[in-house]
Design a protein around this motif. Structure first.
Motif, mmCIF file in Angstrom:
data_model
loop_
_atom_site.group_PDB
_atom_site.id
_atom_site.type_symbol
_atom_site.label_atom_id
_atom_site.label_comp_id
_atom_site.label_asym_id
_atom_site.label_seq_id
_atom_site.Cartn_x
_atom_site.Cartn_y
_atom_site.Cartn_z
ATOM 1 N N ILE A 1 1.122 89.192 54.436
ATOM 2 C CA ILE A 1 0.755 90.609 54.423
ATOM 3 C C ILE A 1 -0.339 90.922 55.442
ATOM 4 O O ILE A 1 -0.338 91.975 56.075
ATOM 5 N N PHE A 2 -1.262 89.965 55.657
ATOM 6 C CA PHE A 2 -2.292 90.198 56.674
ATOM 7 C C PHE A 2 -1.713 90.048 58.072
ATOM 8 O O PHE A 2 -2.159 90.719 59.009
ATOM 9 N N GLU A 3 -0.709 89.189 58.229
ATOM 10 C CA GLU A 3 -0.066 89.049 59.540
ATOM 11 C C GLU A 3 0.658 90.332 59.941
ATOM 12 O O GLU A 3 0.629 90.741 61.109
ATOM 13 N N SER A 4 1.296 90.993 58.973
ATOM 14 C CA SER A 4 2.031 92.226 59.286
ATOM 15 C C SER A 4 1.110 93.444 59.384
ATOM 16 O O SER A 4 1.356 94.346 60.194
ATOM 17 N N THR A 5 0.056 93.464 58.566
ATOM 18 C CA THR A 5 -0.854 94.623 58.575
ATOM 19 C C THR A 5 -1.827 94.559 59.740
ATOM 20 O O THR A 5 -2.139 95.576 60.368
ATOM 21 N N CYS B 1 -9.988 96.302 41.135
ATOM 22 C CA CYS B 1 -9.912 95.627 42.430
ATOM 23 C C CYS B 1 -8.471 95.400 42.868
ATOM 24 O O CYS B 1 -8.143 95.527 44.062
ATOM 25 N N CYS B 2 -7.591 95.084 41.926
ATOM 26 C CA CYS B 2 -6.201 94.831 42.266
ATOM 27 C C CYS B 2 -5.546 96.083 42.852
ATOM 28 O O CYS B 2 -4.897 96.021 43.910
ATOM 29 N N ALA B 3 -5.729 97.211 42.187
ATOM 30 C CA ALA B 3 -5.153 98.458 42.695
ATOM 31 C C ALA B 3 -5.798 98.853 44.028
ATOM 32 O O ALA B 3 -5.110 99.265 44.971
ATOM 33 N N GLY B 4 -7.120 98.730 44.112
ATOM 34 C CA GLY B 4 -7.810 99.078 45.349
ATOM 35 C C GLY B 4 -7.380 98.205 46.519
ATOM 36 O O GLY B 4 -7.264 98.684 47.659
ATOM 37 N N TYR B 5 -7.117 96.944 46.252
ATOM 38 C CA TYR B 5 -6.664 96.015 47.288
ATOM 39 C C TYR B 5 -5.330 96.479 47.883
ATOM 40 O O TYR B 5 -5.157 96.518 49.107
ATOM 41 N N GLY B 6 -4.406 96.860 47.012
ATOM 42 C CA GLY B 6 -3.096 97.293 47.491
ATOM 43 C C GLY B 6 -3.162 98.524 48.365
ATOM 44 O O GLY B 6 -2.559 98.588 49.443
ATOM 45 N N TRP B 7 -3.938 99.524 47.922
ATOM 46 C CA TRP B 7 -4.002 100.763 48.696
ATOM 47 C C TRP B 7 -4.800 100.597 49.979
ATOM 48 O O TRP B 7 -4.540 101.284 50.977
ATOM 49 N N SER B 8 -5.774 99.677 49.996
ATOM 50 C CA SER B 8 -6.503 99.444 51.249
ATOM 51 C C SER B 8 -5.577 98.827 52.301
ATOM 52 O O SER B 8 -5.689 99.139 53.495
ATOM 53 N N LEU B 9 -4.654 97.973 51.872
ATOM 54 C CA LEU B 9 -3.676 97.418 52.804
ATOM 55 C C LEU B 9 -2.639 98.457 53.207
ATOM 56 O O LEU B 9 -2.214 98.518 54.364
ATOM 57 N N GLN C 1 -3.064 101.616 53.530
ATOM 58 C CA GLN C 1 -3.668 102.550 54.486
ATOM 59 C C GLN C 1 -4.163 101.857 55.752
ATOM 60 O O GLN C 1 -4.651 102.526 56.667
ATOM 61 N N LYS C 2 -4.063 100.535 55.825
ATOM 62 C CA LYS C 2 -4.479 99.757 56.988
ATOM 63 C C LYS C 2 -5.922 100.052 57.394
ATOM 64 O O LYS C 2 -6.231 100.270 58.568
ATOM 65 N N VAL C 3 -6.794 100.046 56.400
ATOM 66 C CA VAL C 3 -8.212 100.279 56.664
ATOM 67 C C VAL C 3 -8.811 99.038 57.326
ATOM 68 O O VAL C 3 -8.132 98.031 57.534
ATOM 69 N N ASN C 4 -10.084 99.099 57.650
ATOM 70 C CA ASN C 4 -10.755 97.966 58.268
ATOM 71 C C ASN C 4 -10.537 96.710 57.429
ATOM 72 O O ASN C 4 -10.613 96.736 56.199
ATOM 73 N N ILE C 5 -10.277 95.583 58.074
ATOM 74 C CA ILE C 5 -9.929 94.346 57.382
ATOM 75 C C ILE C 5 -11.013 93.884 56.415
ATOM 76 O O ILE C 5 -10.741 93.183 55.439
ATOM 77 N N ALA C 6 -12.255 94.313 56.653
ATOM 78 C CA ALA C 6 -13.346 93.908 55.766
ATOM 79 C C ALA C 6 -13.148 94.447 54.354
ATOM 80 O O ALA C 6 -13.563 93.808 53.380
ATOM 81 N N VAL C 7 -12.500 95.607 54.213
ATOM 82 C CA VAL C 7 -12.357 96.242 52.893
ATOM 83 C C VAL C 7 -11.495 95.397 51.952
ATOM 84 O O VAL C 7 -11.941 95.043 50.856
ATOM 85 N N PRO C 8 -10.246 95.046 52.325
ATOM 86 C CA PRO C 8 -9.462 94.208 51.394
ATOM 87 C C PRO C 8 -10.079 92.836 51.161
ATOM 88 O O PRO C 8 -9.937 92.276 50.067
ATOM 89 N N LEU C 9 -10.787 92.285 52.160
ATOM 90 C CA LEU C 9 -11.405 90.974 51.973
ATOM 91 C C LEU C 9 -12.539 91.038 50.953
ATOM 92 O O LEU C 9 -12.685 90.143 50.112
ATOM 93 N N ILE D 1 9.183 92.818 46.087
ATOM 94 C CA ILE D 1 8.552 94.047 45.587
ATOM 95 C C ILE D 1 7.753 94.721 46.700
ATOM 96 O O ILE D 1 7.811 95.948 46.870
ATOM 97 N N LEU D 2 7.003 93.919 47.479
ATOM 98 C CA LEU D 2 6.229 94.480 48.588
ATOM 99 C C LEU D 2 7.140 95.188 49.589
ATOM 100 O O LEU D 2 6.813 96.284 50.074
ATOM 101 N N ASN D 3 8.269 94.581 49.897
ATOM 102 C CA ASN D 3 9.207 95.199 50.841
ATOM 103 C C ASN D 3 9.848 96.451 50.259
ATOM 104 O O ASN D 3 10.223 97.369 50.998
ATOM 105 N N GLY D 4 9.961 96.489 48.921
ATOM 106 C CA GLY D 4 10.621 97.624 48.289
ATOM 107 C C GLY D 4 9.746 98.845 48.102
ATOM 108 O O GLY D 4 10.169 99.979 48.399
ATOM 109 N N VAL D 5 8.520 98.664 47.605
ATOM 110 C CA VAL D 5 7.678 99.826 47.264
ATOM 111 C C VAL D 5 6.366 99.866 48.036
ATOM 112 O O VAL D 5 5.602 100.824 47.894
ATOM 113 N N GLY D 6 6.069 98.841 48.834
ATOM 114 C CA GLY D 6 4.832 98.852 49.599
ATOM 115 C C GLY D 6 3.676 98.224 48.832
ATOM 116 O O GLY D 6 3.724 98.064 47.602
ATOM 117 N N ALA D 7 2.629 97.891 49.576
ATOM 118 C CA ALA D 7 1.495 97.183 48.977
ATOM 119 C C ALA D 7 0.762 98.019 47.939
ATOM 120 O O ALA D 7 0.345 97.507 46.887
#
Length: 411
Positions: free
Chosen positions: A237-241, A318-326, A328-336, A368-374
Motif C-alpha cells: 500500500i505504501f508502494e502504490s500510494t 487510529c485504524c480508521a484514521g490510518y485508512g483515510w490518511s492513505l 487522501q494521500k496525505v504526507n507520509i508522516a501522518v499514517p506512520l 478488500i483494498l482493491n474493492g473499496v479503497g483504504a
C-alpha cells in the motif's frame, strides 16, 4: 514484507498469491506452538528451544535456495519456517511462568516481548536493504546465520527452567538439560532436594472448551487480525500510494510499527502490574487477608483488563484514521505516526485462534483494498474491532464464575 512485490515478480505470481505465504506462515505460527509448547511442558524448555532453532535454520537455508519455478516449495518451506521460529515465543512465555510470580508477570512479559518485537521492527529495514542491494534470497541467508548464532548462545548459556525437572533451580538435571557454560544459577547447582512430580501430557485444545478463555481468545483474535491487516499491507500500500519509495525506504516504514509495539509491550506491562497491585492491596485492606491469584475470588480479569477499553478506543480511532490518511494521500508522516500510536495499544500475541483470524484477514485484505479503497477498508475493520468491546465486560463477569466451576470439578 518489503520484498513481497519483488518476490511476486521473480516467481511470476500475483501479490495476492505471495501474500498467501504470509497466510500459511501465520497458520503454522498458531498451530505449531500448540504441539511444541505441550512437549516443552513435558520434555523441558531447553531441548525444545534448541530443536525449534534447528528447524528454523534448515527452513531458512531451503528458502534461500528455492527455485522461482517452485511456488509450492516456497509455501511449504514458509510453513516449516513458522513451525521453528514462532514456537519460541510460546516457549519463552513458559519460561516466564517458571521463574516469575503472578505479581511480576506483567512486567516480565512486557520486557520479554521487547525481544520478539525487535524482529518485526528492524527485520523489514534489513530485508529492504538486502533486497535492494543483494537480492531477496539474502534475507533468508541472513536469517539462517542469525538463527545459528542464537542456537550457539542457547546451547552455551540457557539453563533448564521447567519446575518438574529443576524445581526452583536447585535440582541438578541430567547433562542434556545443563548449559555448556553454567552462567545462570551456577551457585545453586548440586543442591539435592526432592524432585517435583512430572506432569502428564494433556490435550492443549481443551482450553477452547472453557467459556471465559474462549471469549478472551476471540476478543484478542479480532484485534490481532486488525493488527496484521495493517502490517501485512505496508509494503504494497505504501508502494502504490507513495511511489517514490525504494525497498529500503519501505522497510524503514516498518520502524513506526515496531516502535509502537515495543513501547506498548513495556508500558502496558507496567500498567498491568500496577493495576494488579492496586486491586490486591484494596482487597487486603477490605478483608484483612493477603490474597493471590491462586485464590479463586481474586478478580484477576478485572486486574488485567481495567485499562483495555481505553486501549481499544485508541486502536479503533487510529485504524480508521490510518485508512483515510492513505486514501487522501496525505504526507507520509501522518499514517506512520498513526501506525505507531495504534500498535502501542494493540500488541500482537501468538496462539492458534489469533493466528487463524490473522491469516484469514491477510488472505483477503488486498482484495478488500482493491474493492473499496483504504479508507473504507480500515473503517470497516475499526468497526469490527469496536463491536468486540462488550466481550471485555463479559470476560470480567464470566471469568471468576468459570474458574470457580473448574476448581469444583477438579477437586
Amino acid at each position: 514484507m518489503p520484498a513481497i512485490p519483488v518476490i511476486a515478480t521473480d516467481f511470476h505470481k500475483s501479490v495476492e498469491l505471495i501474500n498467501l505465504t504470509v497466510t500459511v506462515y501465520m497458520v503454522f505460527q498458531g498451530v505449531s506452538p500448540v504441539f511444541w509448547g505441550t512437549l516443552a511442558d513435558y520434555v523441558g524448555r531447553r531441548p525444545i528451544f534448541l530443536s525449534c532453532i534447528l528447524v528454523l535454520i534448515a527452513a531458512c537455508i531451503g528458502l534461500a535456495l528455492v527455485p522461482t519455478s517452485d511456488y509450492w516449495l516456497l509455501m511449504v518451506l514458509r510453513c516449516v519456517q513458522a513451525a521453528g521460529s514462532a514456537s519460541t515465543v510460546a516457549l519463552g512465555a513458559g519460561v516466564i511462568g517458571d521463574i516469575a510470580t503472578p505479581a511480576e508477570r506483567g512486567s516480565f512479559f512486557g520486557l520479554f516481548s521487547v525481544g520478539p518485537l525487535f524482529g518485526p521492527t528492524f527485520g523489514p529495514v534489513i530485508g529492504g536493504v538486502l533486497t535492494q542491494t543483494l537480492g531477496w534470497r539474502w534475507i533468508f541467508w541472513f536469517l539462517a546465520i542469525a538463527a545459528a548464532l542464537c542456537f550457539v548462545v542457547l546451547l552455551a548459556l540457557f539453563p533448564e527452567t521447567l519446575r518438574q525437572l529443576v524445581g526452583d533451580g536447585s535440582v541438578l538435571p541430567s547433562r542434556l538439560y545443563r548449559p555448556l557454560v553454567p552462567f545462570v544459577g551456577h551457585g545453586r547447582q548440586g543442591v539435592t532436594i526432592e524432585r517435583p512430580p512430572r506432569v502428564p501430557l494433556v490435550n492443549p485444545l481443551r482450553i477452547l472448551t472453557y467459556p471465559d478463555i474462549l471469549v478472551l481468545l476471540l476478543f484478542n483474535a479480532t484485534q490481532y487480525a486488525v493488527f496484521y491487516a495493517i502490517t501485512a499491507t505496508i509494503s504494497t500500500i505504501f508502494e502504490s500510494t507513495y511511489s517514490y519509495l525504494s525497498e529500503t525506504e519501505i522497510g524503514l516504514c516498518f520502524l513506526a510499527s515496531g516502535f509502537g509495539t515495543i513501547t506498548g509491550a513495556f508500558v502496558i506491562g507496567k500498567i498491568m502490574d500496577r493495576d494488579y497491585r492496586g486491586i490486591k492491596e484494596k482487597l487486603v485492606r477490605e478483608r484483612g487477608i493477603a490474597m493471590g491469584t491462586c485464590e479463586g475470588d481474586f478478580p484477576i480479569e478485572k486486574a488485567r483488563l481495567r485499562t483495555t477499553p481505553i486501549q481499544l478506543s485508541i486502536c479503533v480511532a487510529c485504524c480508521a484514521g490510518y485508512g483515510w490518511s492513505l486514501q487522501q494521500k496525505v504526507n507520509i508522516a501522518v499514517p506512520l505516526v498513526i501506525i505507531s500510536w495504534s500498535e502501542t495499544y494493540c500488541r500482537p500475541r501468538n496462539n492458534l485462534v489469533r493466528c487463524a483470524f490473522g491469516a484469514a484477514c491477510v488472505s483477503v485484505i488486498d482484495l478488500i483494498l482493491n474493492g473499496v479503497g483504504a479508507g473504507w477498508t480500515y473503517t470497516i475493520l475499526a468497526l469490527i474491532s469496536l463491536s468486540t468491546s462488550p466481550m471485555i465486560w463479559l470476560i470480567v463477569w464470566l471469568g471468576p464464575r468459570s474458574r470457580a466451576k473448574r476448581r469444583t470439578r477438579n477437586s
